[in-house]
Write an enzyme that holds these catalytic residues in place. Structure first.
Site, PDB file in Angstrom:
ATOM      1  N   TYR A 205      47.081  35.344 -17.244  1.00  0.00           N
ATOM      2  CA  TYR A 205      46.441  36.709 -18.288  1.00  0.00           C
ATOM      3  C   TYR A 205      45.272  36.378 -18.526  1.00  0.00           C
ATOM      4  CZ  TYR A 205      49.528  40.471 -19.644  1.00  0.00           C
ATOM      5  OH  TYR A 205      50.268  41.388 -19.804  1.00  0.00           O
ATOM      6  N   GLU A 207      42.803  38.940 -20.132  1.00  0.00           N
ATOM      7  CA  GLU A 207      42.143  40.346 -20.398  1.00  0.00           C
ATOM      8  C   GLU A 207      40.686  40.059 -20.912  1.00  0.00           C
ATOM      9  OE1 GLU A 207      44.573  41.544 -23.905  1.00  0.00           O
ATOM     10  OE2 GLU A 207      46.096  42.487 -22.696  1.00  0.00           O
ATOM     11  N   ASP A 351      33.084  59.061  -4.636  1.00  0.00           N
ATOM     12  CA  ASP A 351      34.503  58.178  -4.494  1.00  0.00           C
ATOM     13  C   ASP A 351      34.426  57.937  -2.822  1.00  0.00           C
ATOM     14  OD1 ASP A 351      36.860  57.460  -4.160  1.00  0.00           O
ATOM     15  OD2 ASP A 351      37.973  58.877  -4.962  1.00  0.00           O
ATOM     16  N   THR A 377      38.595  52.257  -3.179  1.00  0.00           N
ATOM     17  CA  THR A 377      39.575  51.372  -3.070  1.00  0.00           C
ATOM     18  C   THR A 377      39.199  50.389  -2.524  1.00  0.00           C
ATOM     19  OG1 THR A 377      40.636  52.600  -1.018  1.00  0.00           O
ATOM     20  CG2 THR A 377      41.450  53.333  -3.113  1.00  0.00           C
ATOM     21  N   LYS A 380      41.605  50.324   2.105  1.00  0.00           N
ATOM     22  CA  LYS A 380      41.702  51.354   3.066  1.00  0.00           C
ATOM     23  C   LYS A 380      40.735  50.765   4.357  1.00  0.00           C
ATOM     24  CE  LYS A 380      43.160  55.035  -0.035  1.00  0.00           C
ATOM     25  NZ  LYS A 380      42.659  56.456  -0.325  1.00  0.00           N
ATOM     26  N   ARG A 386      45.470  45.983  -2.174  1.00  0.00           N
ATOM     27  CA  ARG A 386      45.507  47.394  -2.710  1.00  0.00           C
ATOM     28  C   ARG A 386      44.851  47.258  -4.193  1.00  0.00           C
ATOM     29  NH1 ARG A 386      48.238  51.495  -0.928  1.00  0.00           N
ATOM     30  NH2 ARG A 386      48.653  50.285   0.768  1.00  0.00           N
TER      31      ARG A 386
HETATM   32  C1  LIG Z   1      43.247  56.942  -1.754  1.00  0.00           C
HETATM   33  C2  LIG Z   1      42.063  57.462  -2.581  1.00  0.00           C
HETATM   34  C3  LIG Z   1      42.058  57.252  -3.792  1.00  0.00           C
HETATM   35  C4  LIG Z   1      43.220  56.662  -4.773  1.00  0.00           C
HETATM   36  O1  LIG Z   1      43.456  55.571  -4.466  1.00  0.00           O
HETATM   37  P1  LIG Z   1      44.878  55.052  -5.194  1.00  0.00           P
HETATM   38  O2  LIG Z   1      44.539  53.426  -4.867  1.00  0.00           O
HETATM   39  O3  LIG Z   1      45.853  55.407  -4.477  1.00  0.00           O
HETATM   40  O4  LIG Z   1      45.192  55.436  -6.537  1.00  0.00           O
HETATM   41  C5  LIG Z   1      41.255  57.987  -4.718  1.00  0.00           C
HETATM   42  N1  LIG Z   1      40.193  58.778  -4.110  1.00  0.00           N
HETATM   43  C6  LIG Z   1      40.024  58.935  -2.579  1.00  0.00           C
HETATM   44  C7  LIG Z   1      39.050  59.872  -2.236  1.00  0.00           C
HETATM   45  C8  LIG Z   1      41.200  58.642  -1.984  1.00  0.00           C
HETATM   46  O5  LIG Z   1      41.120  58.740  -0.617  1.00  0.00           O
END
Ligand SMILES: *Cc1c(COP(=O)(O)O)cnc(C)c1O
Length: 570
Positions: A205, A207, A351, A377, A380, A386
């Site tokens: 933990y 926090e 994003d 993220t 990807k 993840r």
């Molecule tokens: C995949 C994705 C997310 C979300 O990611 P998670 O980890 O699945 O919550 C946010 N924004 C974009 C543009 C994405 O492609």
């Protein structure tokens, strides 16, 4: 450990023994000192010591590449060889005759020779050692086998404790190994990332933030989080980084919470045109808590229409503009988004969840110099564990940190943060950059090959790792296309296309991404073959015989580009 090597022009060699091998070690040193630069790791007398200590130390130095080879000696050689071979990068051979010494080099490329001081007399031991040192590795078919030895064996504890879960993981490994996975948002994390993520840091933990925690015992997780932060800052040239978001969605939620109030206006890309749920879709917190407006792509070109985005922004005055997408195949013009945000008096969030790996490798322009906030993220194109991450300007640092904890999260996942640190380090390597470059060139090649076969690609092509096929004039639509491609061993996902006339449950498109097939080493030659498979399946969807044939060819292709094969139980 200080670096070796070559203080003289003689080849470097490590040697160590326990008490049972001490006498032979001293004799070998004398015999070899004119030909090799020997480094002695002990022991220094015939007093009783524990052989694993010496074996682990020498094995570690050889495994790290600090020394090319080493010799271990105990009474019989058995204890030393068992201990040394626990290191997966070591190939220690216990040798008692000259023929075996030759084979140990020629076939097994043994990097450690193990001798038994009570089994082999001095002259024979010297002859064995010379043979092992001077016989070259034969390579060829032995190369492949030796490479397999370096891979991690499947999880022995899990197999014993929970055969059900073990077997499901084994099946999943096989699926990832034997199929062409073309889901644009997925990738293969390295074995190093998987190991960090599977570590004891899951037990902790923590926090709070590094050196400011609400729990004791954080000295090592503090360092690992700091390492992840520093590496991410370097990688993306960011002023401030938060590596705690549990996911991309959590990262986005924290940004909104840090600077918006419920009811404020956000402007993001429409889900139907390639945006993400968290960019204001009505079913997401982003559409529930905020007044959300959306922009889309041009009906003819399928490119973002920046003039239209600017018109909406000036008319509606959103507090924040969100750029970034989940299924948009063209480069995003971040300077243009910045100018629009400035004119509209809005903050800019980018994003980059999908393209973060491309950005890290410099094959897509970086949003960092233009955006107030960049979210992503890490799993990807980034190939990490993840999870999510936020990069921001220094002025927003404390608001972002508070929004993540205690705003929306409790304890951070320290094992995942450790794996993020590993992934960020990997992302600085030339290997990673090469994978990202190939991911883009493969996507371009595959799109062109499909166009040559008369498939319509949304926007006419791609600048990144993905694209959409418009199946409007094809015999199958999205849902069935996804099913039959998977039967043929090609895993992709159905996807809406801009201005789609069909429902999201059976849309007009299929989304294809090249990150995974590029990570496993495929190039343009393979893209041409894959384009042929995809075209054949989509053109003749009810031909079960042909689909089975392609399934077999896919399996053969995948076999030539293994990724985790040695993790499988058999
Ligand atoms: C995949 C994705 C997310 C979300 O990611 P998670 O980890 O699945 O919550 C946010 N924004 C974009 C543009 C994405 O492609």
């Amino acid at each position: 450990m200080t670096a070796p090597l070559q203080r003289s022009s003689l080849p470097a060699l490590l040697i160590a023994s326990d008490h049972g091998g001490y006498a032979l070690k001293e004799q070998l040193k004398t015999a070899l000192s004119d030909e090799y630069e020997l480094t002695d790791l002990g022991t220094d007398s015939e007093d009783s010591v524990d052989y694993p200590v010496y074996a682990y130390r020498l094995a570690d130095m050889v495994a790290r590449g600090q020394y090319p080879r080493g010799i271990l000696i105990c009474g019989t050689g058995i204890g030393m060889s068992i201990a040394a071979n626990r290191n997966p990068l070591v190939r220690a051979a216990l040798v008692t005759d000259q023929f075996t010494a030759q084979m140990a080099s020629e076939h097994n490329n043994a990097n450690i020779l193990v001798l038994g001081g009570r089994v082999t007399d001095t002259d024979k031991a010297i002859a064995i050692t010379r043979t092992w040192l001077t016989t070259p590795f034969a390579g060829g078919r032995h190369e492949r086998r030796v490479r397999q030895l370096g891979k991690i064996p499947p999880s022995p504890h899990l197999a014993a404790a929970d055969p059900d879960v073990f077997q499901l993981i084994d099946h999943e490994t096989r699926r990832q190994e034997e199929k062409l996975i073309m889901i644009a948002s997925e990738n293969y994390a390295s074995e190093a990332v998987l190991e960090a993520q599977g570590s004891v840091m899951t037990n902790k933990y923590a926090e709070g933030y590094p050196y400011k925690r609400y729990y004791g015992g954080c000295q090592f997780v503090d360092q690992v989080e700091q390492l992840a932060i520093e590496r991410a800052k370097d990688l993306f040239q960011a002023e401030h980084v938060n590596v705690q978001p549990l996911s991309g969605s959590a990262a986005n939620m924290a940004v909104y919470l840090s600077v918006l109030k419920a009811g404020d206006t956000i402007l993001g890309m429409s889900l139907a045109h390639g945006g993400h749920l968290t960019h204001g879709a009505p079913v997401s917190f982003s559409g529930i808590l905020f007044k959300s407006l959306s922009y889309g792509v041009n009906r003819e070109t399928h490119y973002l229409d920046y003039d239209e985005i600017e018109d909406i922004a000036l008319r509606e005055r959103p507090k924040i503009i969100v750029a970034g997408a989940s299924s948009y195949s063209r480069e995003i013009d971040f300077p243009r988004f910045r100018r629009i945000a400035d004119r509209a008096g809005a903050m800019l969030m980018v994003d980059m969840a999908h393209i973060a790996g491309l950005v890290a490798a410099g094959v897509h322009p970086s949003p960092v110099p233009y955006a107030d906030f960049v979210t992503t993220t890490t799993h990807k194109t980034m190939r990490g564990p993840r999870g999510g991450m936020i990069l921001c300007r220094q002025e927003y640092a404390s608001r972002i940190d508070k929004a993540i904890f205690p705003g929306i999260q409790g304890g951070p996942l320290m094992h995942v943060i450790a794996a993020k640190a590993v992934a960020f380090q990997e992302a600085m390597s030339e290997d990673f950059k090469e994978i990202q470059r190939r991911t883009v060139s493969n996507a371009r090649c595959l799109a062109q090959e499909l166009q040559r076969r008369d498939f319509s690609i949304i926007s006419g092509g791609t600048d990144n790792h993905l694209f959409l096929i418009d199946l409007t004039s094809q015999p199958v639509k999205g849902k069935r296309a996804e099913e039959i491609l998977d039967e043929a061993g090609i895993t992709a996902n159905k996807n809406g296309i801009p201005f789609d006339q069909r429902p999201p449950t059976d849309p007009s498109g299929i989304r294809l991404g090249t990150p995974m097939i590029s990570t496993r080493g495929m190039g343009e030659k393979e893209m041409k073959v894959i384009a042929g498979f995809i075209a054949a399946v989509l053109r003749d969807p009810e031909n079960a015989v042909k689909i089975r044939e392609i399934r077999e060819k896919v399996r053969e292709l995948c076999n030539r580009f293994p990724i985790y094969r040695e993790r499988l139980s058999s």
